[in-house]
Design a protein around this motif. Sequence first.
Motif, PDB file in Angstrom:
ATOM      1  N   ARG A  40      37.780  -3.139  -3.823  1.00 15.41           N
ATOM      2  CA  ARG A  40      36.492  -3.160  -4.529  1.00 15.41           C
ATOM      3  C   ARG A  40      35.468  -3.975  -3.773  1.00 15.41           C
ATOM      4  N   GLU A  42      35.403  -4.594  -0.519  1.00 14.29           N
ATOM      5  CA  GLU A  42      35.053  -3.841   0.697  1.00 14.29           C
ATOM      6  C   GLU A  42      34.083  -2.717   0.370  1.00 14.29           C
ATOM      7  N   LYS A  43      34.326  -2.038  -0.735  1.00 13.28           N
ATOM      8  CA  LYS A  43      33.451  -0.943  -1.159  1.00 13.28           C
ATOM      9  C   LYS A  43      32.050  -1.470  -1.458  1.00 13.28           C
ATOM     10  N   GLN A  44      31.950  -2.636  -2.091  1.00 10.42           N
ATOM     11  CA  GLN A  44      30.650  -3.239  -2.387  1.00 10.42           C
ATOM     12  C   GLN A  44      29.929  -3.614  -1.101  1.00 10.42           C
ATOM     13  N   ILE A  45      30.658  -4.145  -0.123  1.00 14.13           N
ATOM     14  CA  ILE A  45      30.055  -4.534   1.155  1.00 14.13           C
ATOM     15  C   ILE A  45      29.484  -3.304   1.859  1.00 14.13           C
ATOM     16  N   VAL A  46      30.229  -2.213   1.851  1.00 14.95           N
ATOM     17  CA  VAL A  46      29.766  -0.978   2.486  1.00 14.95           C
ATOM     18  C   VAL A  46      28.505  -0.483   1.801  1.00 14.95           C
ATOM     19  N   LEU A  47      28.477  -0.510   0.474  1.00 11.31           N
ATOM     20  CA  LEU A  47      27.294  -0.048  -0.259  1.00 11.31           C
ATOM     21  C   LEU A  47      26.076  -0.897   0.055  1.00 11.31           C
ATOM     22  N   CYS A  49      25.549  -2.621   2.814  1.00  7.84           N
ATOM     23  CA  CYS A  49      25.167  -2.307   4.193  1.00  7.84           C
ATOM     24  C   CYS A  49      24.408  -0.998   4.270  1.00  7.84           C
ATOM     25  N   LEU A  50      24.829  -0.006   3.510  1.00  6.72           N
ATOM     26  CA  LEU A  50      24.151   1.286   3.511  1.00  6.72           C
ATOM     27  C   LEU A  50      22.739   1.155   2.934  1.00  6.72           C
ATOM     28  N   LYS A  51      22.584   0.343   1.908  1.00  9.06           N
ATOM     29  CA  LYS A  51      21.268   0.150   1.297  1.00  9.06           C
ATOM     30  C   LYS A  51      20.323  -0.565   2.251  1.00  9.06           C
ATOM     31  N   GLU A  52      20.854  -1.469   3.058  1.00  9.41           N
ATOM     32  CA  GLU A  52      20.041  -2.259   3.964  1.00  9.41           C
ATOM     33  C   GLU A  52      19.638  -1.478   5.215  1.00  9.41           C
ATOM     34  N   SER A  53      20.366  -0.413   5.537  1.00 10.17           N
ATOM     35  CA  SER A  53      20.067   0.320   6.765  1.00 10.17           C
ATOM     36  C   SER A  53      19.077   1.444   6.538  1.00 10.17           C
TER      37      SER A  53
END
Length: 53
Positions: A40, A42-47, A49-53
């Motif tokens: 969970r 890791e999934k939050q970190i990916v989300l 990162c995606l929002k910031e890019s």
Amino acid sequence: MKCNVSVSAGVHIDNASHDELNVLMENCKEACKKLVTDFRLEKQIVLVCLKES
């Protein structure tokens, strides 16, 4: 987790006592809880990162 998950593992302890099997089961439960928590996070970190890019 809103996704399908399948995990399989096998453990064998020769001549394990009832108490040893109970310890093994508790350790397995704790490992599963940690896996779900880590997944969970890791999934939050990916989300994020995606929002910031």
